[in-house]
Design an enzyme around this catalytic site. Structure first.
Site, PDB file in Angstrom:
ATOM      1  N   GLU C  78      26.578  61.313  85.765  1.00  0.00           N
ATOM      2  CA  GLU C  78      27.608  60.581  85.167  1.00  0.00           C
ATOM      3  C   GLU C  78      28.312  61.159  83.958  1.00  0.00           C
ATOM      4  O   GLU C  78      28.726  60.242  83.494  1.00  0.00           O
ATOM      5  CB  GLU C  78      26.107  59.757  83.800  1.00  0.00           C
ATOM      6  CG  GLU C  78      25.257  59.050  84.650  1.00  0.00           C
ATOM      7  CD  GLU C  78      24.957  58.377  83.094  1.00  0.00           C
ATOM      8  OE1 GLU C  78      24.018  57.150  84.172  1.00  0.00           O
ATOM      9  OE2 GLU C  78      24.244  58.611  82.670  1.00  0.00           O
ATOM     10  N   HIS C  97      26.258  60.326  75.329  1.00  0.00           N
ATOM     11  CA  HIS C  97      25.301  59.151  76.342  1.00  0.00           C
ATOM     12  C   HIS C  97      23.874  59.981  75.974  1.00  0.00           C
ATOM     13  O   HIS C  97      23.469  60.691  76.473  1.00  0.00           O
ATOM     14  CB  HIS C  97      25.842  59.400  77.698  1.00  0.00           C
ATOM     15  CG  HIS C  97      24.876  58.602  78.707  1.00  0.00           C
ATOM     16  ND1 HIS C  97      24.708  57.294  78.372  1.00  0.00           N
ATOM     17  CD2 HIS C  97      24.341  58.164  79.341  1.00  0.00           C
ATOM     18  CE1 HIS C  97      24.114  56.041  79.379  1.00  0.00           C
ATOM     19  NE2 HIS C  97      24.041  57.437  79.387  1.00  0.00           N
ATOM     20  N   HIS C  99      19.546  57.804  75.462  1.00  0.00           N
ATOM     21  CA  HIS C  99      18.781  56.413  75.338  1.00  0.00           C
ATOM     22  C   HIS C  99      17.217  56.467  74.503  1.00  0.00           C
ATOM     23  O   HIS C  99      16.172  56.331  75.059  1.00  0.00           O
ATOM     24  CB  HIS C  99      18.241  56.480  77.343  1.00  0.00           C
ATOM     25  CG  HIS C  99      18.936  56.999  77.946  1.00  0.00           C
ATOM     26  ND1 HIS C  99      18.818  57.307  78.913  1.00  0.00           N
ATOM     27  CD2 HIS C  99      19.999  56.096  79.142  1.00  0.00           C
ATOM     28  CE1 HIS C  99      19.352  58.228  80.206  1.00  0.00           C
ATOM     29  NE2 HIS C  99      20.373  57.429  79.304  1.00  0.00           N
ATOM     30  N   HIS C 167      20.459  50.125  80.103  1.00  0.00           N
ATOM     31  CA  HIS C 167      20.681  51.573  79.800  1.00  0.00           C
ATOM     32  C   HIS C 167      20.379  52.641  78.652  1.00  0.00           C
ATOM     33  O   HIS C 167      20.094  53.385  79.064  1.00  0.00           O
ATOM     34  CB  HIS C 167      22.119  52.233  80.452  1.00  0.00           C
ATOM     35  CG  HIS C 167      22.207  53.065  81.371  1.00  0.00           C
ATOM     36  ND1 HIS C 167      23.228  53.606  82.308  1.00  0.00           N
ATOM     37  CD2 HIS C 167      22.040  54.273  80.471  1.00  0.00           C
ATOM     38  CE1 HIS C 167      22.836  54.407  82.117  1.00  0.00           C
ATOM     39  NE2 HIS C 167      22.339  54.943  81.508  1.00  0.00           N
TER      40      HIS C 167
END
Lengths: 292, 292, 292, 292
Positions: C78, C97, C99, C167
């Site tokens: 990504e 980024h 989660h 996500h």
């Protein structure tokens, strides 16, 4: 029988620290064991946080909660919980009083605890509820008066656990291993019951499932298996288990391991050692029975 | 092929301890792997808490759940879960039975588990629900009879995971790495599903998103990346990883690392080493593929 | 300028491991930093679990997400998240980024995140929501195509954080310290928002309170104070901080400590040392400003 | 009286790190103690994360929040919280300002905190609610202006704790031990109140139960017992407690331990030592009183 008591003291101290390490105890709560040779006495730590209890802290009290021999040490204020239950319940060998975060919501919301998975079945079909307010009005909530202890013992009745309103719970067992197993798994069951309720509904065990699952889980094999894990986790937390503790054991370490149940007697000395992994390659006698 | 099995034993022991360290296992639960050279056999630990399992504890059983060679060790009571599924599902290479706190509320409340984020997609579109009560009435809930094992395997059907009412779950995989990945991430997904529901609503993945996200995540690269982290975390917990384990590796440590997938075979020996960080500067062959 | 990049690499590796240690990252997620001397490049780890990232893992990529120099290492799938946002937002110096379990329920339930305490104000008044399904239909949910990266960057707009349906989230900052601060405290804020909602109601900050509290918290002093704690906690977890690390520092250790803000430059070398406690008795120049 | 202050500094630093280790503090929050010999001054750490605070970090301030002697160190921005309360409340000896995750939902949802178990009774019958918005409109929420400090002190009134909207809480005590006990147990009580509410209902203590339970718990014995545990847990986390720290103490270590309460004075030097377990076999003078 000085050697026997040394071993018993070690086991009780270990039970205290295991229950702290597994999240049942914080600075408060206590564990007791009926004297293996004198049912009119029991052993319990002096006034001390369970996580710190050492064998030398274990005192012998009579069933009035008085020290068997004079001691300069402070006692727990709530020894009457233990004395009263040992008096009322000859079948009880070990007792734990605690304020585990998982069970307290039930003691506050007055919601019934029920077994929701097989490992929680050891609480039995019913967990009675005792409220100090009913018999004694407004108190400090602690159980310090023998009359309060007797009232609590009466509420416990023939059950394995009693919830105490706005306070905590008291759990009993037929051995120290059984007590620790039941204390930890009733707390975990309570947490799961709460989560299931939040998710939608609580579909618990049937009365017959409770009996069968409790009988299955309270055999020596599952209880030893859990105890070994808790003892290892504690040893790691206390820095007593280095990498060597987990290395495969050498053949010279192999020795027979009896699986016989000891209700009023503690397990053989080898079990009290804090490095169970060293027995990795121990060679028990062939056994056809199965664990879980 | 003694060397091959030594490595396999090491991997299975590691998987046991990783699953304990990541919160899936407590004293109970077990992991099995189909024998790499004989599909009619599988490997599983002797009766022992997963957190303590060492390579020497791993036994070889046949698909009836009997030891391939006589052993003095106690077996898990529920080996039929593994034997029955390996019989029914030739595609299955590894199996995990567990009682993770995150999934149990679903087994109690009878609420459907669904993938709510990409990493949970490996559970597949459907997680069937099995209740021992349906076929066998009131039992101890444990799956100890081969008939129970076969009933569970039937309920699992072609899926990757089956919920077991008032008991736990059983998960399967095409490799040990895939099994561990699926087991951990389905538990995390369950926890997120619960939190989302409490927050307001569960807007899960579409069927096509589930397929695509599962395929993406179950490639070797993401699974290795996760395994490396879990192995390092375990090494740290067990005191096997000192500061040196995290220091930048020297060039002499560099060596090729193949990324090929091993379904029925375990990863190359280097992967089983408990100090992955030492490979920090390892130089794999140029690769154009991408991970996450 | 090899020395400068060595320090930058060390800082990025530290940020990766801090974010893992504070519960934001598991095996997945990544952090990037715009190149201090070339705004058309950025630094990010090779494909590796954040908890394991070392300085030697940090690569230099261009704003297309291609390696600046050929590398045998696998890249994160990504990288376009980072490349696209660095392209679209010249003011952004660092990107994360992740989660995190605390924010995912918002990405699943599609509930708006809002600042509920002063430390959460750094998310700003609005956290936009991006759903890959809107522009790209059913995907694996990961952002691997540059078109997906650009779509995400567009959804982020001028904000500091964007939620990604089913996500996770992507967070940006004007420095690595600011990014780490915002990432950790927006996750904690999300958890508190959830708990407040369960308790009854969410009474968040007013728009003006958000502006003022964000400005207050994003000054260098609070950010350094938090960074120092996170670095110490990490050092302890990694076994790099022995008892000595916490002992009062000697006078000989005293040295000036500048408090000037470095947005596109990382902090002076001393800050990157993993044993902040050693600076206990450091003597900064007199300063009239106040922290929190 | 340099020796006395050295000891006080050590105690305050320990209180800071204990409150961080028990989950009350993160990088923010602070603890203060009124000067034992000069009620017009108080001691507090320089601007630093509580988990890192060492004795050398402790400064002496006057009741305007100004350093008693010039210091090159940065002060906490919110010293006026402490200065204002020490001014308004001559009975207060120690103060803690924090943002514990357990209490913040109450500061956000504006739900009343009430004692739900005996150990939470030390919060008293009422925890008032202060909102900076009422008197000062939109601010950064932090209490940096003396007018804000005085407003907060007024809201606290004669109580032991005050909730601060969208910010946190401030707790006071008649000694450092009492403050730490109250701070930790009001946070745990808040968490239990939340769980009980989710489970169904909150049946809290009666006003008389609150008074009696608070009086019982705030005696020296329970407070010392808890402090000893927290100090040991901290020592273990910081690597200061090896296996030896838990070994049974030798008789030579025995020495009298006075149980007298020290409100404005800190405990005797022995209490400040970070390895309480070494006193395992200490022989206090016979005492008939009981703890919990």
């Amino acid at each position: 029988m000085p050697d026997s008591l040394a071993q018993v003291r070690e086991e009780i101290a270990l039970a205290n620290r295991i229950l702290a390490n597994e999240g049942v105890f914080d600075a408060f709560g206590h564990v007791s064991l009926r004297h293996p040779d004198n049912p009119e006495q029991f052993l319990i730590s002096r006034h001390r946080a369970p996580e710190l209890v050492q064998p030398a802290d274990i005192l012998v009290l009579d069933l009035e909660g008085k020290p068997a021999v004079p001691t300069p040490h402070r006692l727990y204020g709530e020894v009457t919980i233990h004395a009263s239950i040992f008096q009322a319940r000859p079948d009880v060998v070990a007792i734990c009083h605690h304020h585990a975060p998982a069970i307290l919501p039930y003691a506050i919301a007055r919601v019934d605890m029920v077994p929701v998975y097989h490992l929680g079945a050891s609480m039995g079909e019913k967990v009675p509820f005792w409220d100090s307010r009913d018999d004694f009005g407004d108190t400090a909530l602690v159980v310090v008066d023998p009359a309060e202890g007797k009232s609590l013992a009466k509420a416990l009745g023939p059950h394995s656990m009693v919830l105490m309103g706005r306070h905590g719970a008291t759990v009993v067992g037929a051995s120290l291993r059984e007590l620790v197993f039941r204390t930890i798994y009733t707390a975990r069951n309570a947490d799961l019951q709460t989560r299931a309720k939040l998710l939608g509904a609580v579909h618990g065990l049937s009365p017959e499932e409770i009996k069968k699952a409790a009988a299955y889980n309270l055999r020596p094999a599952p209880m030893e298996r859990a105890w070994d894990q808790w003892a290892m986790r504690l040893a790691e937390k206390e820095g007593r288990a280095g990498p060597a503790a987990r290395a495969p054991a050498t053949k010279s370490a192999a020795k027979a391991k009896t699986g016989t149940r000891a209700a009023t007697k503690v397990a053989p000395k080898a079990k009290a050692k804090p490095a169970p992994a060293r027995k990795a390659a121990a060679k028990p006698k062939p056994k056809k029975g199965r664990g879980r």
